[in-house]
Write a protein that holds these residues in place. Structure first.
Motif, PDB file in Angstrom:
ATOM      1  N   TYR A 114      -8.499  12.495   0.472  1.00 39.99           N
ATOM      2  CA  TYR A 114      -8.367  11.095   0.879  1.00 39.99           C
ATOM      3  C   TYR A 114      -6.934  10.580   0.827  1.00 39.99           C
ATOM      4  O   TYR A 114      -6.709   9.379   0.923  1.00 39.99           O
ATOM      5  CB  TYR A 114      -9.252  10.210  -0.005  1.00 39.99           C
ATOM      6  N   GLY A 115      -5.966  11.455   0.703  1.00 41.36           N
ATOM      7  CA  GLY A 115      -4.575  11.067   0.562  1.00 41.36           C
ATOM      8  C   GLY A 115      -4.013  10.255   1.716  1.00 41.36           C
ATOM      9  O   GLY A 115      -2.981   9.612   1.571  1.00 41.36           O
ATOM     10  N   HIS A 116      -4.680  10.254   2.846  1.00 40.90           N
ATOM     11  CA  HIS A 116      -4.197   9.494   3.999  1.00 40.90           C
ATOM     12  C   HIS A 116      -4.491   8.001   3.893  1.00 40.90           C
ATOM     13  O   HIS A 116      -3.999   7.214   4.692  1.00 40.90           O
ATOM     14  CB  HIS A 116      -4.779  10.061   5.297  1.00 40.90           C
ATOM     15  N   TYR A 117      -5.284   7.598   2.901  1.00 42.88           N
ATOM     16  CA  TYR A 117      -5.560   6.178   2.691  1.00 42.88           C
ATOM     17  C   TYR A 117      -4.401   5.524   1.945  1.00 42.88           C
ATOM     18  O   TYR A 117      -3.535   6.199   1.390  1.00 42.88           O
ATOM     19  CB  TYR A 117      -6.865   5.989   1.910  1.00 42.88           C
ATOM     20  N   ALA A 118      -4.399   4.209   1.903  1.00 44.12           N
ATOM     21  CA  ALA A 118      -3.334   3.453   1.239  1.00 44.12           C
ATOM     22  C   ALA A 118      -3.198   3.869  -0.227  1.00 44.12           C
ATOM     23  O   ALA A 118      -4.190   4.156  -0.901  1.00 44.12           O
ATOM     24  CB  ALA A 118      -3.624   1.957   1.330  1.00 44.12           C
ATOM     25  N   ALA A 119      -1.954   3.885  -0.697  1.00 42.71           N
ATOM     26  CA  ALA A 119      -1.653   4.336  -2.061  1.00 42.71           C
ATOM     27  C   ALA A 119      -2.420   3.536  -3.111  1.00 42.71           C
ATOM     28  O   ALA A 119      -2.852   4.092  -4.123  1.00 42.71           O
ATOM     29  CB  ALA A 119      -0.159   4.260  -2.322  1.00 42.71           C
ATOM     30  N   TYR A 120      -2.599   2.229  -2.896  1.00 44.40           N
ATOM     31  CA  TYR A 120      -3.299   1.433  -3.913  1.00 44.40           C
ATOM     32  C   TYR A 120      -4.760   1.868  -4.053  1.00 44.40           C
ATOM     33  O   TYR A 120      -5.338   1.768  -5.142  1.00 44.40           O
ATOM     34  CB  TYR A 120      -3.182  -0.068  -3.634  1.00 44.40           C
ATOM     35  N   ILE A 121      -5.362   2.351  -2.987  1.00 42.84           N
ATOM     36  CA  ILE A 121      -6.745   2.842  -3.064  1.00 42.84           C
ATOM     37  C   ILE A 121      -6.792   4.138  -3.877  1.00 42.84           C
ATOM     38  O   ILE A 121      -7.634   4.304  -4.765  1.00 42.84           O
ATOM     39  CB  ILE A 121      -7.338   3.059  -1.657  1.00 42.84           C
ATOM     40  N   ILE A 122      -5.880   5.050  -3.570  1.00 49.40           N
ATOM     41  CA  ILE A 122      -5.825   6.324  -4.304  1.00 49.40           C
ATOM     42  C   ILE A 122      -5.571   6.059  -5.782  1.00 49.40           C
ATOM     43  O   ILE A 122      -6.212   6.649  -6.656  1.00 49.40           O
ATOM     44  CB  ILE A 122      -4.732   7.244  -3.718  1.00 49.40           C
ATOM     45  N   GLN A 123      -4.631   5.150  -6.088  1.00 46.07           N
ATOM     46  CA  GLN A 123      -4.312   4.838  -7.485  1.00 46.07           C
ATOM     47  C   GLN A 123      -5.523   4.273  -8.225  1.00 46.07           C
ATOM     48  O   GLN A 123      -5.761   4.598  -9.381  1.00 46.07           O
ATOM     49  CB  GLN A 123      -3.136   3.856  -7.563  1.00 46.07           C
TER      50      GLN A 123
END
Length: 59
Positions: free
Chosen positions: A32-41
């Motif tokens: 899922y790394g292509h999603y926005a950084a805040y979501i991954i975090q």
């Protein structure tokens, strides 16, 4: 334990092993790394990692 599609004779345990959480986080980032950084975090944060569980068969 029974879910919609899985039936198991086991128990859920919190898995606080750092190497397990690191592996789960890495797999999540890879997928899922292509999603926005805040979501991954939000999903890979220490708070989220503290909820990682595993299903352990009953003896």
């Amino acid at each position: 334990m029974t879910t919609a599609t899985i039936r198991s004779n086991g128990e859920l345990e919190i898995d606080d092993a750092d190497e397990i959480n690191d592996a789960v986080d890495a797999a999540y980032r890879a997928k899922y790394g292509h999603y926005a950084a805040y979501i991954i975090q939000a999903v890979t944060s220490p708070e989220a990692s503290s909820t990682t569980m595993r299903l352990v068969p009953r003896s």
